[in-house]
Design an enzyme around this catalytic site. Structure first.
Site, PDB file in Angstrom:
ATOM      1  N   LYS A  21      44.327  34.956  38.441  1.00 49.35           N
ATOM      2  CA  LYS A  21      44.689  35.299  37.811  1.00 49.35           C
ATOM      3  C   LYS A  21      43.654  36.180  36.820  1.00 49.35           C
ATOM      4  O   LYS A  21      44.049  37.354  36.329  1.00 49.35           O
ATOM      5  CB  LYS A  21      44.416  33.735  36.396  1.00 49.35           C
ATOM      6  CG  LYS A  21      45.485  34.351  34.892  1.00 49.35           C
ATOM      7  CD  LYS A  21      46.271  33.739  34.115  1.00 49.35           C
ATOM      8  CE  LYS A  21      45.150  32.779  33.517  1.00 49.35           C
ATOM      9  NZ  LYS A  21      44.399  32.476  32.346  1.00 49.35           N
ATOM     10  N   SER A  22      42.561  35.821  37.049  1.00 51.16           N
ATOM     11  CA  SER A  22      41.105  37.201  36.641  1.00 51.16           C
ATOM     12  C   SER A  22      41.417  38.126  37.452  1.00 51.16           C
ATOM     13  O   SER A  22      41.021  39.077  36.459  1.00 51.16           O
ATOM     14  CB  SER A  22      40.414  36.131  36.847  1.00 51.16           C
ATOM     15  OG  SER A  22      39.863  34.825  35.722  1.00 51.16           O
ATOM     16  N   GLY A  92      44.461  35.389  26.624  1.00 52.37           N
ATOM     17  CA  GLY A  92      42.656  35.500  25.985  1.00 52.37           C
ATOM     18  C   GLY A  92      42.207  36.640  27.157  1.00 52.37           C
ATOM     19  O   GLY A  92      41.255  37.590  26.373  1.00 52.37           O
ATOM     20  N   ARG A 120      42.880  32.241  18.762  1.00 48.73           N
ATOM     21  CA  ARG A 120      40.513  32.272  19.537  1.00 48.73           C
ATOM     22  C   ARG A 120      40.663  33.085  18.838  1.00 48.73           C
ATOM     23  O   ARG A 120      40.960  34.040  18.685  1.00 48.73           O
ATOM     24  CB  ARG A 120      41.339  32.277  20.620  1.00 48.73           C
ATOM     25  CG  ARG A 120      42.027  31.059  21.284  1.00 48.73           C
ATOM     26  CD  ARG A 120      42.996  31.553  23.170  1.00 48.73           C
ATOM     27  NE  ARG A 120      41.506  30.894  23.941  1.00 48.73           N
ATOM     28  CZ  ARG A 120      42.135  30.903  25.515  1.00 48.73           C
ATOM     29  NH1 ARG A 120      42.875  31.444  25.898  1.00 48.73           N
ATOM     30  NH2 ARG A 120      39.864  30.981  25.771  1.00 48.73           N
ATOM     31  N   SER A 165      30.013  33.713  28.308  1.00 44.16           N
ATOM     32  CA  SER A 165      31.073  34.053  28.604  1.00 44.16           C
ATOM     33  C   SER A 165      31.874  35.528  29.726  1.00 44.16           C
ATOM     34  O   SER A 165      31.459  36.432  28.786  1.00 44.16           O
ATOM     35  CB  SER A 165      32.042  34.542  27.283  1.00 44.16           C
ATOM     36  OG  SER A 165      33.535  35.167  27.448  1.00 44.16           O
ATOM     37  N   ASP A 316      36.895  26.058  33.760  1.00 44.67           N
ATOM     38  CA  ASP A 316      38.880  26.068  33.811  1.00 44.67           C
ATOM     39  C   ASP A 316      39.714  24.875  34.266  1.00 44.67           C
ATOM     40  O   ASP A 316      40.382  24.391  33.944  1.00 44.67           O
ATOM     41  CB  ASP A 316      39.620  27.711  34.112  1.00 44.67           C
ATOM     42  CG  ASP A 316      39.001  28.363  33.040  1.00 44.67           C
ATOM     43  OD1 ASP A 316      38.814  28.298  32.329  1.00 44.67           O
ATOM     44  OD2 ASP A 316      39.311  29.747  33.976  1.00 44.67           O
ATOM     45  N   LYS A 343      39.212  27.000  23.943  1.00 42.11           N
ATOM     46  CA  LYS A 343      40.628  28.033  25.192  1.00 42.11           C
ATOM     47  C   LYS A 343      41.415  27.897  24.656  1.00 42.11           C
ATOM     48  O   LYS A 343      42.110  27.380  23.467  1.00 42.11           O
ATOM     49  CB  LYS A 343      40.665  26.766  26.608  1.00 42.11           C
ATOM     50  CG  LYS A 343      38.660  26.787  27.331  1.00 42.11           C
ATOM     51  CD  LYS A 343      38.459  28.145  27.206  1.00 42.11           C
ATOM     52  CE  LYS A 343      37.011  28.639  28.018  1.00 42.11           C
ATOM     53  NZ  LYS A 343      37.104  29.532  28.141  1.00 42.11           N
ATOM     54  N   ARG A 347      40.537  21.778  24.050  1.00 43.67           N
ATOM     55  CA  ARG A 347      40.171  20.801  25.131  1.00 43.67           C
ATOM     56  C   ARG A 347      39.233  19.912  25.888  1.00 43.67           C
ATOM     57  O   ARG A 347      40.362  18.683  25.642  1.00 43.67           O
ATOM     58  CB  ARG A 347      40.112  22.088  26.738  1.00 43.67           C
ATOM     59  CG  ARG A 347      41.498  22.902  26.775  1.00 43.67           C
ATOM     60  CD  ARG A 347      41.556  23.571  28.289  1.00 43.67           C
ATOM     61  NE  ARG A 347      42.001  24.607  28.405  1.00 43.67           N
ATOM     62  CZ  ARG A 347      41.867  25.897  29.486  1.00 43.67           C
ATOM     63  NH1 ARG A 347      40.895  26.331  30.165  1.00 43.67           N
ATOM     64  NH2 ARG A 347      43.283  26.071  29.563  1.00 43.67           N
TER      65      ARG A 347
HETATM   66  C1  S3P Z   1      37.632  34.691  32.128  1.00 46.87           C
HETATM   67  C2  S3P Z   1      36.580  33.644  31.516  1.00 46.87           C
HETATM   68  C3  S3P Z   1      37.278  32.150  31.539  1.00 46.87           C
HETATM   69  C4  S3P Z   1      37.888  31.490  31.780  1.00 46.87           C
HETATM   70  C5  S3P Z   1      39.228  32.149  31.469  1.00 46.87           C
HETATM   71  C6  S3P Z   1      39.692  33.053  32.045  1.00 46.87           C
HETATM   72  C7  S3P Z   1      37.391  35.424  32.836  1.00 46.87           C
HETATM   73  O1  S3P Z   1      36.690  32.458  29.703  1.00 46.87           O
HETATM   74  O2  S3P Z   1      37.520  30.088  30.954  1.00 46.87           O
HETATM   75  O3  S3P Z   1      40.214  31.275  31.756  1.00 46.87           O
HETATM   76  O4  S3P Z   1      39.030  35.839  33.751  1.00 46.87           O
HETATM   77  O5  S3P Z   1      36.764  36.365  32.751  1.00 46.87           O
HETATM   78  P1  S3P Z   1      35.216  33.061  29.152  1.00 46.87           P
HETATM   79  O6  S3P Z   1      34.543  33.976  29.892  1.00 46.87           O
HETATM   80  O7  S3P Z   1      36.014  33.082  27.962  1.00 46.87           O
HETATM   81  O8  S3P Z   1      34.036  31.181  28.980  1.00 46.87           O
END
Ligand code: S3P
Length: 434
Positions: A21-22, A92, A120, A165, A316, A343, A347
């Site tokens: 996903k990222s 997010g 959020r 983050s 996650d 999140k 959680r």
């Molecule tokens: C993500 C970073 C994480 C993760 C999210 C995806 C990303 O969040 O929890 O599901 O794709 O950069 P944070 O960077 O806010 O911790």
């Protein structure tokens, strides 16, 4: 509201988890900015990845799914204004990263999202983006969506991230692409580095020195880089549900191929090994993020402590790690994980409440929890509500595979944000959900 009745089962076997996903969302943004058409193989067919892609189409990119691949034609650095708000759904990552890009591109855009996303915190990106010269209006009650971004003419900054983050880090780096001068971010702990890896693959000038990442901005005219082909590996965070499910069941076996193995994502494997699972990993290199094969053989697990630098590397996965903790002998302690409270749901509170419904002894901490196992699970007599959090829904389904009665999980539509094939894969591994 979609619900699922989930039955106990001995899960074992092999599945092919969907695309990361990222990485998918970052590729949607960068390929949309590129000059020319990129072919993307393995793009996640989940709602978060789709809402990010639609937002890019609203700002001028062209996207087409053809012959099992996604083709994205970019705008060569020049995003277009969108009069309609960008609906980021539950994402997010899409929201925070795209805010950086839009702020840099100098278009005026508003962003909205679903109930979970609208609760959020977005102040964490407003601060650095305003330091760079953008204006970010947050009209939600507590620094939340809807967000109005008015960007352009950004200046590079040096920014010490107040929290670990990857989303905030990536937001600032994406804005930095359009800034005058150099943008540097320093993170307090290492977080996932997919943005940095993709910048490198695209020839964008980025320098990495430990926890410090710098980019030389292209200025207001926007970055110019050529389209290229991308292959998205399977999502380690989706694989994590099966890894934990099989690791905690003596004699069960799991084979996962083509899973992303970026070392900043895979701390779950170290945790499971510490807890006593048998895990074998084969890494392949040579197409951006490392990927490979994971084999798991289940065992009787023991508790462990998870804290410090390990946390962002498995952020996650913590809900499903808590599930493994409930089944393990002794105490499993999770600390330094207050980020979990912001999140897709809180959680910490959701995991603690739900574990207690299964009779698990668990103490809630401000920044984590202490779980005492093993638990002789009792079947909750009420339906469990995911509260729109995909990872809560999937973690509870995994936990219930170890119980001896069926449960109902309400509000499971959210699973489609990251893993639409989850229920089908559960059946493929011998589970039952209807
Ligand atoms: C993500 C970073 C994480 C993760 C999210 C995806 C990303 O969040 O929890 O599901 O794709 O950069 P944070 O960077 O806010 O911790």
């Amino acid at each position: 509201m979609k619900s699922k009745k989930v039955f106990p089962a001995k899960l074992s076997g092999s599945v092919k988890v969907p695309g990361d996903k990222s990485i998918s969302q970052r590729i949607a943004m960068l390929a949309s900015l590129a000059d020319g058409t990129s072919k993307v193989t393995g793009y996640l067919n989940g709602e978060d990845a789709r809402s990010t892609l639609s937002a890019m189409e609203q700002m001028g990119a062209k996207a087409e799914f053809r012959d099992d691949a996604l083709y994205i034609t970019g705008v060569a650095g020049q995003l277009q204004q969108s009069d309609d708000p960008l609906d980021m759904g539950n994402s997010g990552t899409g929201t925070r990263l795209l805010a950086g890009l839009v702020a840099g591109a100098g278009v005026e855009v508003s962003m909205i999202g679903d109930e979970s996303l609208s609760s959020r915190p977005m102040g964490r990106i407003r601060q650095p983006l305003e330091l760079m010269g953008a204006h970010i209006g947050l009209t939600g009650k507590r620094g939340t969506l809807p967000m109005m971004i008015t960007g352009g003419k950004l200046q590079g900054i040096g920014y010490l991230l107040p929290m670990a983050s990857a989303q905030v880090k990536s937001c600032v780096l994406l804005a930095g692409l359009f800034a005058e001068g150099k943008t540097t971010v320093i993170e307090p702990r290492p977080t996932r580095d997919h943005t940095e890896k993709l910048f490198q693959a695209l020839g964008i000038p980025i320098k990495i020195n430990g926890l410090e990442v710098s980019i030389e901005g292209y200025g207001q005219g926007g970055p110019r880089f050529k389209a290229r082909n991308f292959v998205v590996p399977g999502d380690f965070s989706s694989a994590a549900f099966w890894i934990a499910a099989i690791a905690a069941r003596p004699d069960a076996e799991l084979l996962l191929e083509n899973v992303g193995l970026n070392p900043r994502r895979t701390a779950l494997l170290d945790v499971m090994k510490r807890m006593g699972a048998n895990i074998e990993v084969t890494v392949a290199e040579g197409r951006g993020d490392p990927y490979g094969t994971i084999k798991v053989r289940g065992a009787k697990l023991n508790g462990t402590v998870i804290e410090g630098d390990e946390i962002p590397n498995l952020i996650d996965e913590l809900p499903v790690i808590a599930v493994a903790g409930a089944l393990a002998e002794g105490k499993t302690e999770i600390r330094d994980a207050a980020e979990l409270r912001v999140k897709e749901s809180d959680r910490i509170s959701e995991v603690v409440k739900n574990l207690q419904r299964f009779g698990v002894e668990v103490e809630e901490l401000e920044d984590g929890m202490i779980i005492s196992g093993p638990t002789n699970l009792k079947t909750p007599d009420v339906a469990i509500n995911s509260h729109g959090d995909h990872r809560i829904a999937m973690s509870i389904a995994i936990l219930n595979s170890f119980s001896d009665g069926a449960i109902t999980i309400d509000n499971v539509g959210c699973v489609d944000t990251s893993y639409p094939e989850f229920w089908q894969h559960m059946e493929q591994l011998g589970g039952k959900a209807e």
